[in-house]
Write a protein that holds these residues in place. Structure first.
Motif, PDB file in Angstrom:
ATOM      1  N   ARG A 338      27.951  35.849 -17.551  1.00 38.21           N
ATOM      2  CA  ARG A 338      29.324  35.900 -18.044  1.00 38.21           C
ATOM      3  C   ARG A 338      29.696  34.535 -18.615  1.00 38.21           C
ATOM      4  O   ARG A 338      29.427  33.510 -17.990  1.00 38.21           O
ATOM      5  CB  ARG A 338      30.280  36.260 -16.900  1.00 38.21           C
ATOM      6  N   ASP A 341      34.733  31.739 -17.338  1.00 40.00           N
ATOM      7  CA  ASP A 341      36.062  32.293 -17.040  1.00 40.00           C
ATOM      8  C   ASP A 341      36.835  31.177 -16.343  1.00 40.00           C
ATOM      9  O   ASP A 341      37.062  31.214 -15.139  1.00 40.00           O
ATOM     10  CB  ASP A 341      35.924  33.527 -16.137  1.00 40.00           C
ATOM     11  N   ARG A 364      43.257  31.543 -19.747  1.00 38.90           N
ATOM     12  CA  ARG A 364      42.020  31.624 -18.970  1.00 38.90           C
ATOM     13  C   ARG A 364      41.007  32.524 -19.679  1.00 38.90           C
ATOM     14  O   ARG A 364      41.342  33.272 -20.594  1.00 38.90           O
ATOM     15  CB  ARG A 364      42.276  32.095 -17.524  1.00 38.90           C
ATOM     16  N   MET A 435      34.214  42.382 -19.824  1.00 35.11           N
ATOM     17  CA  MET A 435      34.787  42.776 -18.544  1.00 35.11           C
ATOM     18  C   MET A 435      36.070  43.532 -18.856  1.00 35.11           C
ATOM     19  O   MET A 435      36.846  43.096 -19.703  1.00 35.11           O
ATOM     20  CB  MET A 435      35.167  41.547 -17.714  1.00 35.11           C
ATOM     21  N   GLU A 437      39.201  43.972 -17.003  1.00 42.24           N
ATOM     22  CA  GLU A 437      39.869  43.479 -15.796  1.00 42.24           C
ATOM     23  C   GLU A 437      41.353  43.232 -16.049  1.00 42.24           C
ATOM     24  O   GLU A 437      42.056  42.666 -15.224  1.00 42.24           O
ATOM     25  CB  GLU A 437      39.190  42.203 -15.272  1.00 42.24           C
ATOM     26  N   ASP A 461      40.557  41.286 -10.650  1.00 42.55           N
ATOM     27  CA  ASP A 461      41.678  40.970 -11.528  1.00 42.55           C
ATOM     28  C   ASP A 461      42.425  42.221 -11.949  1.00 42.55           C
ATOM     29  O   ASP A 461      43.645  42.195 -12.083  1.00 42.55           O
ATOM     30  CB  ASP A 461      41.187  40.196 -12.756  1.00 42.55           C
ATOM     31  N   ARG A 471      46.103  37.791  -6.466  1.00 44.55           N
ATOM     32  CA  ARG A 471      44.982  38.142  -5.582  1.00 44.55           C
ATOM     33  C   ARG A 471      44.802  37.158  -4.435  1.00 44.55           C
ATOM     34  O   ARG A 471      44.109  37.451  -3.465  1.00 44.55           O
ATOM     35  CB  ARG A 471      43.680  38.273  -6.402  1.00 44.55           C
TER      36      ARG A 471
HETATM   37 MG    MG Z   1      37.989  38.446 -12.961  1.00 46.06          MG
END
Ligand code: MG
Ligand code: PEP
Length: 580
Positions: A338, A341, A364, A435, A437, A461, A471
């Motif tokens: 990935r 992030d 982000r 992703m 999310e 997420d 979260r």
């Molecule tokens: Mg995430």
């Protein structure tokens, strides 16, 4: 002699038992970089200060109210004193004036002025004065933490076998302190899916979350934490030590031995369908070779942890070495790398990200990378150079709109062209996926699935954004629930869109490792579940007990449940029936 042993039940965040002494990280440990701020930013700093003071007042008021219910007058009075300190008008005015006059951040000015007051109090012989300095420190700690200032990890001293105790840890701190041989972590805030907890689990270091822990445990006190049960014992007695030592011996090598014991990989359902079980990894570690030997693929490699470990963006060569090593170790499996992030709780406070009021909704993941194309392209170049074995895939985080995917794809194509011209070998067919999310992505999964090469659903997420519940915030933990019907609907929509467009779909949020959710995902037709390695053994063993047709029926009934609690009950009764 009176024993001051204290046993507290907290939230288990990362399994394992740690035995040692506590090192409480307080506001004194906070080092705030001195930076000149533009004149235009002074008002924003003043506003942040006002907000931090108001939030601290609310927090202390709550503590006072709770204390006056549970304890007699004097305890509640401590909090009255703290409220007076937090709201001291003259002091706050002085901080505001200095922010403007000196053009320094609110955190920097606040800390400097507090130190001017507390330093002489600490030196005083009068115990009342010393106590007062502690009260001021307690308030300052709350205010500074709300101003988003970070601790200077290097300045914090502790011997090996220390259990670090703090309000909260950044993932970077967990990494750094682990490297410096910390035995475990106890934090007051942060949920099980906070990045702090994820990294602790991936490093296999125990962590617990206990509200007010920094107030409960004195510095240097002997302490035992059990990250599997959430139990913390402060000033343990001999029996506690003996029991913890026995349990620790039993748990120690469990994960590695368990994975070595696995026979059928990938596991098959009762009716013979394959369910791919993959690992989420963060940094190179001892578990990699064991997973690879068992042909367990990597469904999510969180590369931002390289940035957190280095304290900066690693250059292309450093990244290449890491990605090439992963590609080689997992030569017979697929690895999903990935792209960074970074942002929200995964960033350095003093970097280019700066302060954001709502970082989880801010700059982000792919959002920042598209605006820093040099950094993004350097990462892509390193990934492509490592892709010559054709076992790597690239995944883009936090996609909320198709245009982000298209812009990222263009940058990837540019890098491919550059490498081709330079005759550097790479996989020109490397799959590029995303992703899902963010609810906007799930709701437009049909558009996205048409274009992308694969999708992985990030339920951590997705849950936080769907439920509008941070979260990592224990106060809204009751709302943060991936079994909520709204989250399940979004998962279902995404899976169906992938099926329609014949694109591979996996889940890589924490729920992927949840035994209760497994039949649901089998019934939905998810092809791969990627999880913390600690969950792999149990999940693999459960797959064979589940029949796809039965699981499909379960999906129908679960999707009609009106609440997360009802979903959980339904899944629990299915699970019980399986055990019979
Ligand atoms: Mg995430
Ligand atoms: C997720 O959001 O579910 C996910 C896997 O990504 P991370 O936990 O790294 O944000």
């Amino acid at each position: 002699m009176k024993s001051n042993r204290k046993l507290i039940k907290g939230v288990p965040a990362s399994p394992g038992i740690a035995i040692g002494h506590a090192r409480v990280i307080l506001a004194d440990d906070i080092r705030i970089p001195e930076m000149i701020i533009p004149a235009g930013r002074c008002q924003a700093e003043i506003d942040s200060l006002d907000k931090a003071v108001a939030a601290t007042m609310a927090e202390v008021r709550k503590l006072r109210d709770a204390a006056s219910k549970k304890a007699s007058g004097p305890i509640a009075k401590i909090f009255d004193a703290q409220m007076m300190i937090a709201s001291d008008y003259d002091f706050i005015q002085q901080v505001k004036e200095e922010i403007v006059a000196k053009r320094r951040s609110a955190g920097f000015v606040y800390k400097q002025l507090v130190e001017k007051i507390t330093h002489p109090l600490r030196q005083a012989n009068d115990p009342y004065m010393r106590q007062m300095s502690m009260e001021i420190d307690a308030v300052a700690r709350k205010i500074l933490s709300k101003l988003g200032t970070g601790a200077s990890d290097e300045d914090i001293e502790f011997p090996a076998n220390t259990i670090l105790v703090s309000q909260v840890f950044t993932p970077g701190q967990v990494l750094t302190f682990r490297d410096r041989k910390a035995a475990g972590f106890a934090a007051a805030e942060g949920g099980r899916t906070s990045h702090m907890a994820l990294i602790a689990r991936s490093l296999m270091i125990p962590m617990v979350i206990v509200e007010d822990i920094s107030d409960l445990v004195p510095n240097d006190a002997p302490i035992i934490i059990d990250g599997s049960t959430g139990i913390v014992v402060i000033n343990p007695n001999e029996e506690d030590f003996a029991e913890a030592t026995r349990l620790r011996k039993r748990q120690g090598p469990a994960l590695i031995t368990q994975i070595k014991k696995l026979e059928t990989i990938p596991p098959k359902t009762a009716d013979g369908r394959t369910m791919h079980i993959a690992a989420n990894l963060e940094l190179p570690g001892p578990i990699d070779a064991i997973l690879a030997e068992k042909k367990i693929c990597v469904g999510l490699y969180r590369t931002e942890f390289l940035y957190l470990r280095e304290g900066d963006y690693p250059d292309e060569e450093t990244q290449y070495q890491v990605y090439a090593q992963i590609a080689e170790t997992f030569a017979h499996c697929k690895v999903i790398l990935r792209t960074y992030d970074i942002g929200s709780d995964k960033m350095k406070e003093d970097g280019e990200f700066g302060h954001e009021d709502n970082p989880a909704l801010g700059w982000r993941g792919i959002r920042s990378m598209l605006e820093m194309p040099d950094i993004f392209k350097a990462q892509i170049r390193a990934m492509l150079r490592a892709s010559a074995r054709k076992n790597l895939k690239v995944m883009l985080p936090m996609i909320s709109d198709l245009s982000e995917y298209e812009r990222a794809r263009k940058l990837i194509q540019q890098v491919m062209l550059e490498l081709k011209r330079a005759r550097v070998p790479f996989d020109p067919e490397i799959p590029v996926g995303i992703m899902v999310e963010v609810p906007s992505a799930a709701l437009t999964a049909d558009l996205l699935a048409r274009k992308v090469d694969f999708i992985s659903i990030g339920t951590n997420d997705l849950t936080q954004y769907t439920m509008s519940a941070d979260r990592a915030n224990a106060r809204v933990a009751n709302l943060y629930n991936s079994y909520h019907p709204s989250v399940l609907q979004l998962i279902k929509m995404t899976v169906e869109a992938c099926k329609k467009h014949r694109k591979p779909v996996s889940i890589c949020g924490e729920i992927a490792g949840d035994q209760l959710a497994l039949p649901l995902f089998i019934g939905l037709g998810v092809e791969q579940l990627s999880m913390n390695p600690a969950k792999i053994y149990d999940l693999c063993r459960l797959v064979g007990k589940i029949d796809t047709a039965v699981a499909r029926h379960l999906v129908e009934s679960v999707m009609n449940c009106p609440s997360a609690a009802a979903v959980t009950r339904r899944l629990e009764s299915f699970r019980e029936a399986l055990e019979k």
